[in-house]
Write an enzyme that holds these catalytic residues in place. Sequence first.
Site, short mmCIF file in Angstrom:
data_model
loop_
_atom_site.label_atom_id
_atom_site.label_comp_id
_atom_site.label_asym_id
_atom_site.label_seq_id
_atom_site.Cartn_x
_atom_site.Cartn_y
_atom_site.Cartn_z
N LYS A 78 -39.92 -44.04 -53.31
CA LYS A 78 -38.94 -43.97 -54.39
C LYS A 78 -38.59 -45.37 -54.85
CE LYS A 78 -34.38 -41.91 -55.41
NZ LYS A 78 -33.27 -41.08 -54.92
N SER A 158 -31.79 -36.94 -57.69
CA SER A 158 -32.42 -38.07 -58.36
C SER A 158 -33.85 -38.34 -57.89
CB SER A 158 -31.58 -39.33 -58.14
OG SER A 158 -31.59 -39.67 -56.76
N SER A 182 -29.58 -35.40 -53.70
CA SER A 182 -30.76 -35.94 -54.38
C SER A 182 -32.08 -35.81 -53.63
CB SER A 182 -30.54 -37.42 -54.73
OG SER A 182 -29.64 -37.53 -55.80
#
EC number: 6.3.5.7
Length: 491
Positions: A78, A158, A182
């Site tokens: 990420k 997210s 998330s």
Amino acid sequence: MTDLTSMTIAEAKAGLASKSFTSLELTDAHLAAIEAARSLNAFVLETPDQARAMARAIDAKIAKGEGGPLAGIPLGIKDLFATKDVRTTACSKILGNFVPPYESTVTSQLWRDGAVMLGKLNNDEFAMGSSNETSCFGPVVNPWRREGSNTTLVPGGSSGGSASAVAALLCMGATATDTGGSIRQPAAFTATVGVKPTYGRCSRWGIVAFASSLDQAGPIARTTRDAAILMRSMAGHDPKDTTSVDRAVPDYEAAIGKSVKGMKIGIPKEYRLDGMPAEIEKLWAEGAAWLKAAGAELVEVSLPHTKYALPAYYIVAPAEASSNLARYDGVRYGLRVPGRSIGELYENTRAEGFGDEVRRRVMIGTYVLSAGYYDAYYLRAQKVRTLIKKDFEDCFAKGVSAILTPATPSAAFGVGEKGGADPVEMYLNDIFTVTVNMAGLPGIAVPAGKDAQGLPLGLQLIGRPFDEETLFSLGEVVEQAAGRFTPQRWW
């Protein structure tokens, strides 16, 4: 070679150990898959040269019998994790082409254990979002589609890039972060397994901060076993992070397949929301029945302060965000938009560098921390947070091993369908997940079924502090009963 991408981490580890294929072959297969799936926009930066170099080095180690627990496994990272000499932007314009001279603790532990980095994954800007539509690189596309429809769906947020890439077989697993859901919400939207560890279990050092008392790193993987394998490498004490807890890291994989007989599973009545879709209610009942069939005991529990969790979260998280994001001033690194004074430089840089959702949260956070409003909002939200934590403590004190809830209030929705006119509509996606962050507890989302349109739905299990092992054991029961789902390839 494409068969190599459909394996689990556990299967790939066995194949590498038996010399059925090399890490370089495994890495090349994934790099080809990434190239063919750019329409999903899951990766914001591909690092093929670095991936191949890492794979070759690991192959040499495996040949000498020196491979670590993740030797040769290709992962996606990420874009919130600092990666040394590799651009890290938090998917925000304000960080520009920032290249960190250091490595986050979590990723350094993955490389220590032999993993290979395929590239950086898309996420909501500064992890602020529930659909991966706020990224400055554009929205991520969910590899799942409604039956008979070509509507582009969100992968959740997210950590949308992480979930989408794992579901589409572009990487064998991915790092992610969870501040209010998330990891677990995108996992539920994409039929992947997502683990939000206990706060303090994984180091936050080198991860771009959103809300420091809520953020926690964790894995997204294809199976519960794969998530357990990744979690063991990601977890551990880090003296560089004062919130990191000094406890031994157990062998999470050993918990897979353990009996759940006699465990008490709490079913919280407050999670039965008005207007909750019948299919979510049905899935929840099915999950409870599977756990009961495996020997667990179901008990109704009460978490009375749950209804205050979302409003309290959307005070605490923006307050911490406004404090954390004050460092992006255009002076030391990242984007700089000149002005006639230092004040104007700050204003111009932030106006151009931050997206709408980030600006909205910074404004809310600054407001609730300001003189005259601090006691009315922030202090009160922190008191509510203490009550939410106590609700869980009371449950666990009665012998409850874990709590079963839905992971999301619906399946994945279309890009642009929610939150345009009313941001609160988007915030409601986190309704089942934020309590876990507010209380600092571990949670896992496991694929459990599909809705009427063929989209995946997930169930969430919430555990006692530092008892992720129980969640892995229970998650495996749900996974075995539900079976595994993969999207039909259309990209």
